[in-house]
Design an enzyme around this catalytic site. Sequence first.
Site, short mmCIF file in Angstrom:
data_model
loop_
_atom_site.label_atom_id
_atom_site.label_comp_id
_atom_site.label_asym_id
_atom_site.label_seq_id
_atom_site.Cartn_x
_atom_site.Cartn_y
_atom_site.Cartn_z
N ASP A 248 0.83 -1.21 0.00
CA ASP A 248 0.00 0.00 0.00
C ASP A 248 0.86 1.26 0.00
OD1 ASP A 248 -2.41 1.32 -0.10
OD2 ASP A 248 -2.81 1.18 2.05
N LYS A 250 1.95 4.67 -1.09
CA LYS A 250 1.35 5.87 -1.72
C LYS A 250 1.67 7.05 -0.81
CE LYS A 250 -3.03 4.66 0.40
NZ LYS A 250 -4.46 4.60 0.34
N ASN A 253 0.51 7.31 2.82
CA ASN A 253 1.05 6.40 3.83
C ASN A 253 2.50 6.68 4.17
OD1 ASN A 253 -1.36 5.14 4.12
ND2 ASN A 253 -0.89 3.47 2.69
N ASP A 266 1.44 2.82 8.07
CA ASP A 266 0.29 2.08 7.56
C ASP A 266 0.64 0.69 7.06
OD1 ASP A 266 -2.24 3.24 7.86
OD2 ASP A 266 -1.63 4.89 6.58
N THR A 284 -4.76 0.64 -3.12
CA THR A 284 -5.53 1.73 -3.70
C THR A 284 -5.38 1.66 -5.22
OG1 THR A 284 -4.86 2.97 -1.78
CG2 THR A 284 -5.87 4.22 -3.54
P1 ATP Z 1 -6.09 6.16 7.22
O1 ATP Z 1 -6.61 4.87 6.76
O2 ATP Z 1 -7.03 7.30 6.98
O3 ATP Z 1 -4.71 6.43 6.72
P2 ATP Z 1 -5.11 5.34 9.74
O4 ATP Z 1 -5.98 4.62 10.70
O5 ATP Z 1 -4.08 4.59 8.99
O6 ATP Z 1 -6.04 6.10 8.78
P3 ATP Z 1 -3.02 7.10 10.34
O7 ATP Z 1 -2.76 7.32 8.88
O8 ATP Z 1 -2.03 6.32 11.08
O9 ATP Z 1 -4.44 6.49 10.54
O10 ATP Z 1 -3.17 8.50 11.09
C1 ATP Z 1 -4.05 9.49 10.65
C2 ATP Z 1 -3.31 10.82 10.49
O11 ATP Z 1 -2.71 11.20 11.73
C3 ATP Z 1 -2.15 10.75 9.51
O12 ATP Z 1 -2.60 10.94 8.21
C4 ATP Z 1 -1.24 11.86 10.02
O13 ATP Z 1 -1.68 13.10 9.59
C5 ATP Z 1 -1.43 11.78 11.51
N1 ATP Z 1 -0.42 10.91 12.13
C6 ATP Z 1 -0.53 9.59 12.32
N2 ATP Z 1 0.56 9.07 12.91
C7 ATP Z 1 1.40 10.10 13.09
C8 ATP Z 1 2.72 10.22 13.65
N3 ATP Z 1 3.34 9.16 14.12
N4 ATP Z 1 3.30 11.42 13.68
C9 ATP Z 1 2.64 12.51 13.17
N5 ATP Z 1 1.41 12.46 12.63
C10 ATP Z 1 0.78 11.29 12.59
MG MG Z 2 -3.02 6.34 7.24
#
Ligand code: ATP
Ligand code: MG
Length: 388
Positions: A248, A250, A253, A266, A284
């Site tokens: 994944d 992109k 991520n 991710d 995606t």
């Molecule tokens: P999605 O499927 O929408 O990507 P997700 O459950 O994978 O959601 P994350 O991508 O891990 O969630 O986190 C959501 C958002 O929070 C990220 O897009 C980023 O903006 C922020 N974020 C997540 N982890 C971190 C981190 N370790 N440091 C800084 N920002 C973070």
């Molecule tokens: Mg994410």
Amino acid sequence: MEIAKLSAALERIHVTDENEDPLSAATDGRTSQKASNSKTATKLSSKTKLSSSTSKANRTRPALQPLALQKLAIANATKLSTNLSRVTVTTTLGQSSRISATHYHIATESALIPSVPRAWHLGMFDIGKPLGKGKFGRVYLAREKTSGFVCALKVLHKAEIQQEGFEKQVRREIEIQSHLAHPNLLSLYGHFHDSRRIFLIVEFAGQGELYKHLRKEQRFPERKAAQYIAQTASALKYLHRKHIIHRDIKPENLLVGIYGEIKMSDFGWSVHTPYARRTTLCGTLDYLPPEMLSSMGVSYSKQVDLWSLGVLMYEFLVGEAPFEDSLVMTKRKIVRGEYSIPSFVSSEAKDLIKRLLVLDPEKRIPLEEIERHPWIIKHCKKSTDSKG
Ligand code: ATP
Ligand code: MG
């Protein structure tokens, strides 16, 4: 799977207890960002604050218990606080070999963390500002109270995970990510849960989402793109050596660390596949390789990540994905390998894109050759030297 079963499965990964709940106001209704921004939040909002909190951790060193995260915090704090001023001035990627070298020390130490299982609970953290919103909850800036170690706390709501049938994916993400240690992979330091939520203690990526940087800049200069591609390739090389396919890749991520370095995150679609070839369709559409699209039954292997790396490189340099179109047309273009590269892209870059976006997975350029490719050498020779 019921929540009880999900909890039981998590217990098997790592057992811990529940304690005071500084997050409840912020995560319960998920309406109140203000709640999480009060008091403790104000303490942790910028690189400057990070620097001061880590040096404070340094001073309290003799009083600390021998906890894995704390040990790391102290080790990191020294390096972070001594290096932050240097990093602040080196804002151009032209100096990134120095930045990378600094960063590797920190990453080496992060390998210490998973080795000592630790019973974490929410009461051990000060919760700061929300960093973003994920599929199953928010991510917060946080600080481990005793050590002052700054991290991100990802909160996942069990009910939502269960509702969407993502239990397996979440467990896989935790299992895979907790066994990884590489400067360009977002570290998972630990996890714990209470009756409703799962908390992931992850590395704080100070410059946030790469996607936002790309949208802001529209497209990256070749030098910057080359360094990002080299770092992503380095992370992939590490993953593939461990028989893990990311699946994944992109811009959404990829996060960016405080030194401007890639932090791949991710791992929800990642798969540990010793010797096996997989047949699941995931990822995606824009980034899906032809072998995952042409026929559902066709098996595929780690070369899927090479294709996605090619799409990523194209998007970095051009500002949009190579096969972007309507759903039907995107699929058609991918399986035919139909795309064109604008003339403003250099011939070296074009060459690497063409070697990645090859329909036959076996004929895609291997990761080892990417780091020796003229485009990479030209823009970031030093920054790829010491990575594995
Ligand atoms: P999605 O499927 O929408 O990507 P997700 O459950 O994978 O959601 P994350 O991508 O891990 O969630 O986190 C959501 C958002 O929070 C990220 O897009 C980023 O903006 C922020 N974020 C997540 N982890 C971190 C981190 N370790 N440091 C800084 N920002 C973070
Ligand atoms: Mg994410």
